[in-house]
Write a protein that holds these residues in place. Structure first.
Motif, PDB file in Angstrom:
ATOM      1  N   TYR A  97       1.424   0.660  -3.812  1.00  0.00           N
ATOM      2  CA  TYR A  97       1.164  -0.577  -3.074  1.00  0.00           C
ATOM      3  C   TYR A  97       2.451  -1.041  -2.397  1.00  0.00           C
ATOM      4  N   ASP A  98       2.325  -1.386  -1.132  1.00  0.00           N
ATOM      5  CA  ASP A  98       3.444  -1.939  -0.365  1.00  0.00           C
ATOM      6  C   ASP A  98       3.239  -3.448  -0.258  1.00  0.00           C
ATOM      7  N   THR A 101       3.377  -5.117   3.427  1.00  0.00           N
ATOM      8  CA  THR A 101       2.250  -4.930   4.351  1.00  0.00           C
ATOM      9  C   THR A 101       0.899  -5.078   3.653  1.00  0.00           C
ATOM     10  N   GLU A 102       0.934  -5.217   2.313  1.00  0.00           N
ATOM     11  CA  GLU A 102      -0.277  -5.304   1.488  1.00  0.00           C
ATOM     12  C   GLU A 102      -1.149  -4.057   1.656  1.00  0.00           C
ATOM     13  N   ARG A 103      -0.497  -2.938   1.867  1.00  0.00           N
ATOM     14  CA  ARG A 103      -1.203  -1.668   2.061  1.00  0.00           C
ATOM     15  C   ARG A 103      -1.213  -0.868   0.771  1.00  0.00           C
ATOM     16  N   CYS A 104      -2.366  -0.315   0.406  1.00  0.00           N
ATOM     17  CA  CYS A 104      -2.486   0.599  -0.725  1.00  0.00           C
ATOM     18  C   CYS A 104      -2.488   2.031  -0.196  1.00  0.00           C
ATOM     19  N   TYR A 105      -1.853   2.932  -0.902  1.00  0.00           N
ATOM     20  CA  TYR A 105      -1.803   4.323  -0.462  1.00  0.00           C
ATOM     21  C   TYR A 105      -1.689   5.235  -1.676  1.00  0.00           C
TER      22      TYR A 105
END
Length: 230
Positions: A97-98, A101-105
């Motif tokens: 999780y970033d 940017t609230e991005r999951c990867y």
């Protein structure tokens, strides 16, 4: 028909079966790439909630002997590879999780893979299995070590850096207040010693939990006492 006897001149050879490396050898940590951007490991913990995902800041990324690249996080009494967290009741890794940017990867960032490739090209791992340090990185996530002192009281010590040894062991380095000669204390300073060498060492805490404990939060203090005095 009488079977043919190859006799002593036979050239047949018995080839040994290739040795299989143990799971521990395959998961040995070879080199580290520090995480400077605040990336987090997502994990499930059904003992806390069956519906939520939790995030913990990643200490660094590591190349294992089997070629995999994984995230490392301080976890209770040691440093865990994300692949070690495989039990949903006590902690199961579920991607990354970033927070910016609230991005999951799910894939390891390419720049860490490249960094580890480069480090290993320039400094290949030795075949020794001793505890000699081969790499030291600063702690960028506010890790603290909980230590029980001689008066049976807990103290929280900031982790300055982490050492990786030839045998793949990770050591948290703490500053001995009696040996500090310059500030700030940086990685490699002679005043540092390994937390594991202190018989009173118990657990690691990240900064937000450590700060709650330092501020005297009743719930955090009770939880810490329960861990230190089971």
């Amino acid at each position: 028909m009488t079977p043919r006897n190859p006799g002593p001149s036979s050239t047949a050879k018995i080839l040994p079966f290739p040795a299989q490396r143990s799971k521990t050898e395959q998961r040995k940590i070879l080199r580290l790439s520090p995480e400077y951007d605040g990336q987090c490991l997502l994990y499930k913990h059904q003992a806390l909630s069956s519906e939520k995902l939790y995030a913990i800041r990643i200490l660094c990324w590591a190349r294992l002997a089997d070629g995999r690249t994984v995230a490392l996080v301080p976890w209770l009494g040691g440093v865990s590879r994300c692949i070690d967290l495989d039990n949903p009741q006590t902690g199961q890794a579920s991607g990354y999780y970033d927070p910016k940017t609230e991005r999951c990867y799910s894939a390891v960032p390419n720049h860490h893979i490249t960094a580890l490739d480069t480090v290993l090209e320039n400094a290949p791992p030795s075949r020794t299995t001793n505890s000699q340090a081969v790499q030291e990185i600063p702690d960028m996530i506010g890790s603290h070590a909980a230590i029980l002192n001689d008066e049976q009281e807990y103290v929280l010590e900031s982790v300055v850096s982490w050492q990786l040894c030839d045998n793949g062991e990770m050591k948290a380095m703490l500053a001995d207040p009696k040996k500090i000669t310059q500030l700030p204390v940086l990685a490699g300073d002679p005043c540092l010693y390994a937390a594991q060498d202190n018989s009173g060492f118990r657990y690691y805490f990240q900064y937000h939990i450590a700060n709650q404990i330092k501020n005297g939060g009743a719930m955090s203090t009770r939880a810490l006492n329960k861990l230190l005095h089971p």
